[in-house]
Design a protein around this motif. Structure first.
Motif, mmCIF file in Angstrom:
data_model
loop_
_atom_site.group_PDB
_atom_site.id
_atom_site.type_symbol
_atom_site.label_atom_id
_atom_site.label_comp_id
_atom_site.label_asym_id
_atom_site.label_seq_id
_atom_site.Cartn_x
_atom_site.Cartn_y
_atom_site.Cartn_z
ATOM 1 N N GLY A 55 88.966 37.161 37.013
ATOM 2 C CA GLY A 55 87.647 37.758 37.144
ATOM 3 C C GLY A 55 87.649 39.160 36.562
ATOM 4 N N GLY A 56 86.477 39.628 36.216
ATOM 5 C CA GLY A 56 86.338 41.020 35.798
ATOM 6 C C GLY A 56 86.765 41.332 34.382
ATOM 7 N N VAL A 57 86.985 40.316 33.556
ATOM 8 C CA VAL A 57 87.387 40.596 32.174
ATOM 9 C C VAL A 57 86.196 40.636 31.217
ATOM 10 N N GLY A 58 85.014 40.303 31.716
ATOM 11 C CA GLY A 58 83.832 40.355 30.860
ATOM 12 C C GLY A 58 83.298 38.989 30.456
ATOM 13 N N LYS A 59 83.702 37.948 31.167
ATOM 14 C CA LYS A 59 83.266 36.590 30.832
ATOM 15 C C LYS A 59 81.743 36.450 30.884
ATOM 16 N N SER A 60 81.137 36.942 31.972
ATOM 17 C CA SER A 60 79.679 36.790 32.088
ATOM 18 C C SER A 60 78.960 37.616 31.031
ATOM 19 N N THR A 61 79.495 38.787 30.753
ATOM 20 C CA THR A 61 78.920 39.642 29.702
ATOM 21 C C THR A 61 78.905 38.879 28.380
ATOM 22 N N VAL A 62 80.001 38.209 28.067
ATOM 23 C CA VAL A 62 80.088 37.463 26.810
ATOM 24 C C VAL A 62 79.147 36.258 26.844
ATOM 25 N N GLU A 117 88.655 39.300 22.789
ATOM 26 C CA GLU A 117 89.504 40.277 23.457
ATOM 27 C C GLU A 117 88.605 41.452 23.839
ATOM 28 N N ASN A 118 88.293 41.500 25.126
ATOM 29 C CA ASN A 118 87.303 42.469 25.586
ATOM 30 C C ASN A 118 87.978 43.751 26.073
ATOM 31 N N MET A 119 87.250 44.833 25.990
ATOM 32 C CA MET A 119 87.711 46.153 26.435
ATOM 33 C C MET A 119 89.004 46.553 25.699
ATOM 34 N N LEU A 148 86.029 43.261 21.345
ATOM 35 C CA LEU A 148 84.835 43.902 21.902
ATOM 36 C C LEU A 148 85.306 45.202 22.548
ATOM 37 N N PRO A 149 84.895 46.338 22.013
ATOM 38 C CA PRO A 149 85.371 47.606 22.569
ATOM 39 C C PRO A 149 84.751 47.925 23.927
ATOM 40 N N ILE A 150 85.363 48.836 24.640
ATOM 41 C CA ILE A 150 84.753 49.367 25.862
ATOM 42 C C ILE A 150 83.556 50.188 25.420
ATOM 43 N N GLN A 151 82.376 49.822 25.923
ATOM 44 C CA GLN A 151 81.164 50.521 25.520
ATOM 45 C C GLN A 151 80.306 50.763 26.744
ATOM 46 N N PRO A 152 80.047 52.013 27.055
ATOM 47 C CA PRO A 152 79.201 52.289 28.213
ATOM 48 C C PRO A 152 77.874 51.536 28.142
ATOM 49 N N ALA A 153 77.336 51.346 26.932
ATOM 50 C CA ALA A 153 76.045 50.663 26.788
ATOM 51 C C ALA A 153 76.135 49.225 27.286
ATOM 52 N N LEU A 154 77.286 48.599 27.063
ATOM 53 C CA LEU A 154 77.458 47.205 27.459
ATOM 54 C C LEU A 154 77.472 47.087 28.974
ATOM 55 N N SER A 155 78.118 48.019 29.604
ATOM 56 C CA SER A 155 78.166 47.995 31.060
ATOM 57 C C SER A 155 76.796 48.356 31.645
ATOM 58 N N ALA A 156 76.137 49.336 31.046
ATOM 59 C CA ALA A 156 74.818 49.741 31.539
ATOM 60 C C ALA A 156 73.808 48.601 31.392
HETATM 61 P P1 ADP Z 1 83.564 38.596 34.598
HETATM 62 O O1 ADP Z 1 82.419 37.668 34.324
HETATM 63 O O2 ADP Z 1 84.781 38.256 33.795
HETATM 64 O O3 ADP Z 1 83.854 38.781 36.044
HETATM 65 P P2 ADP Z 1 81.711 40.693 33.821
HETATM 66 O O4 ADP Z 1 81.133 40.215 32.550
HETATM 67 O O5 ADP Z 1 80.898 40.559 35.068
HETATM 68 O O6 ADP Z 1 83.151 40.047 34.049
HETATM 69 O O7 ADP Z 1 82.141 42.213 33.600
HETATM 70 C C1 ADP Z 1 82.684 42.996 34.634
HETATM 71 C C2 ADP Z 1 82.116 44.397 34.525
HETATM 72 O O8 ADP Z 1 82.610 45.035 33.357
HETATM 73 C C3 ADP Z 1 80.591 44.429 34.408
HETATM 74 O O9 ADP Z 1 80.117 45.525 35.124
HETATM 75 C C4 ADP Z 1 80.346 44.602 32.915
HETATM 76 O O10 ADP Z 1 79.120 45.251 32.648
HETATM 77 C C5 ADP Z 1 81.533 45.460 32.510
HETATM 78 N N1 ADP Z 1 81.959 45.220 31.120
HETATM 79 C C6 ADP Z 1 82.333 44.049 30.570
HETATM 80 N N2 ADP Z 1 82.691 44.213 29.281
HETATM 81 C C7 ADP Z 1 82.546 45.530 28.997
HETATM 82 C C8 ADP Z 1 82.755 46.340 27.823
HETATM 83 N N3 ADP Z 1 83.214 45.825 26.684
HETATM 84 N N4 ADP Z 1 82.481 47.663 27.914
HETATM 85 C C9 ADP Z 1 82.028 48.199 29.073
HETATM 86 N N5 ADP Z 1 81.821 47.498 30.201
HETATM 87 C C10 ADP Z 1 82.078 46.183 30.180
#
Ligand code: ADP
Length: 257
Positions: free
Chosen positions: A28-35, A186-188, A221-229
């Motif tokens: 969990g927490g690797v950015g799967k849902s974001t992708v 490869e996220n973050m 996929l770089p760490i991007q504050p915009a992506l998290s926001a």
């Molecule tokens: P998962 O589905 O793997 O649990 P999420 O997609 O929910 O992960 O991402 C976990 C957190 O990290 C979220 O708050 C998301 O906005 C943030 N996040 C994911 N990828 C990035 C990124 N590349 N840069 C900044 N924040 C990110």
């Protein structure tokens, strides 16, 4: 439109879907849902009819990442089917829209709920259904993969070594099920500051997976504050900034699924 390829073998609710793409991670927490969400909105932007199924019953992210007007799934009582909610043209189903909060359930029950939500939904004609898989490679994931004939899988990871070991597990699971893994994201992987690029979690595990398992595409996929926001704002980044760097990466990913 493409002819549904699974008609005949599929639960009725899935027969009008041409491609089912699993977005998977082993942690969990690797950015799967974001992708998953950004990929889905990119495909929609390319003109496809798209749905997202959030299969993460324990920690559904979809209700945070997108903000449809209607936040509760409606039932068709007569047909006993579920009507997806919708945001910017993409159909959405998540346990988080079922109006019950987080689940306390055991594995077999979870599988039952996931399968029911997925197969009794009236998806209608879709070019792509993107499934945000629950993290891991346990029974829940396996059952889901056996119920749903996946077209392809995208694996999301972070660069740590431990993540690599877990990704290898995921790739093996899909390969046993004869589902092609078309890409690793490869996220973050890095961030830029003061004119320099930093790799906080090290480098190279994505390319190691790709080489070892012959996966055709690797995306950073770089760490991007915009992506998290944007994840917290209810509007996916590719919708908020369609010309940005993140959108370009997702357009490339969209082409290869
Ligand atoms: P998962 O589905 O793997 O649990 P999420 O997609 O929910 O992960 O991402 C976990 C957190 O990290 C979220 O708050 C998301 O906005 C943030 N996040 C994911 N990828 C990035 C990124 N590349 N840069 C900044 N924040 C990110």
């Amino acid at each position: 439109p493409a002819k549904p390829i699974f008609a005949g073998q599929l639960p009725a609710g899935l027969q009008t879907i041409s491609n089912i793409i699993a977005v998977s991670s082993c942690k969990g927490g690797v950015g799967k849902s974001t992708v998953a969400v950004n990929l889905a909105y990119t495909l929609a932007d390319m003109g496809a009819r798209v749905g997202i199924f959030d299969a993460d019953v324990y920690g559904p992210s979809l209700p945070t990442m997108v903000s449809p007007e209607n936040r509760i799934l409606e039932m068709n009582a007569e047909k006993r089917t579920i009507i997806p909610t919708e945001y910017m043209g993409v159909k959405l189903v998540s346990f988080g829209f079922a109006g019950q909060g987080r689940a306390i359930m055991r594995g077999p029950m979870v599988s039952g709920v996931i399968n029911q939500l997925l197969t009794t939904t009236e998806w209608g004609e879709l070019d792509y259904l993107v499934i945000d898989m629950p993290p891991g490679t346990g029974d829940i994931q396996l059952t889901l993969c056996q119920v749903v004939p996946l077209t392809a899988a995208v694996i999301v990871t972070t660069p740590q070594k431990l993540a690599f070991i877990d990704v290898a597990k995921g790739v093996r699971m899909f390969s046993k099920l004869k589902v092609p893994c078309v890409a690793v994201v490869e996220n973050m992987c890095h961030f830029d500051a003061d004119g320099k690029r930093y790799y906080p979690f090290g480098r190279g595990s994505g390319s190691q997976v790709v080489q070892q398992f012959g996966i055709p595409h690797l995306f950073d996929l770089p760490i991007q504050p915009a992506l998290s926001a944007s994840g917290d704002s209810g509007m996916p980044e590719v919708v908020a900034d369609p010309q940005g760097e993140v959108s370009r990466t997702f357009q490339e990913l969209g082409v290869c699924v």
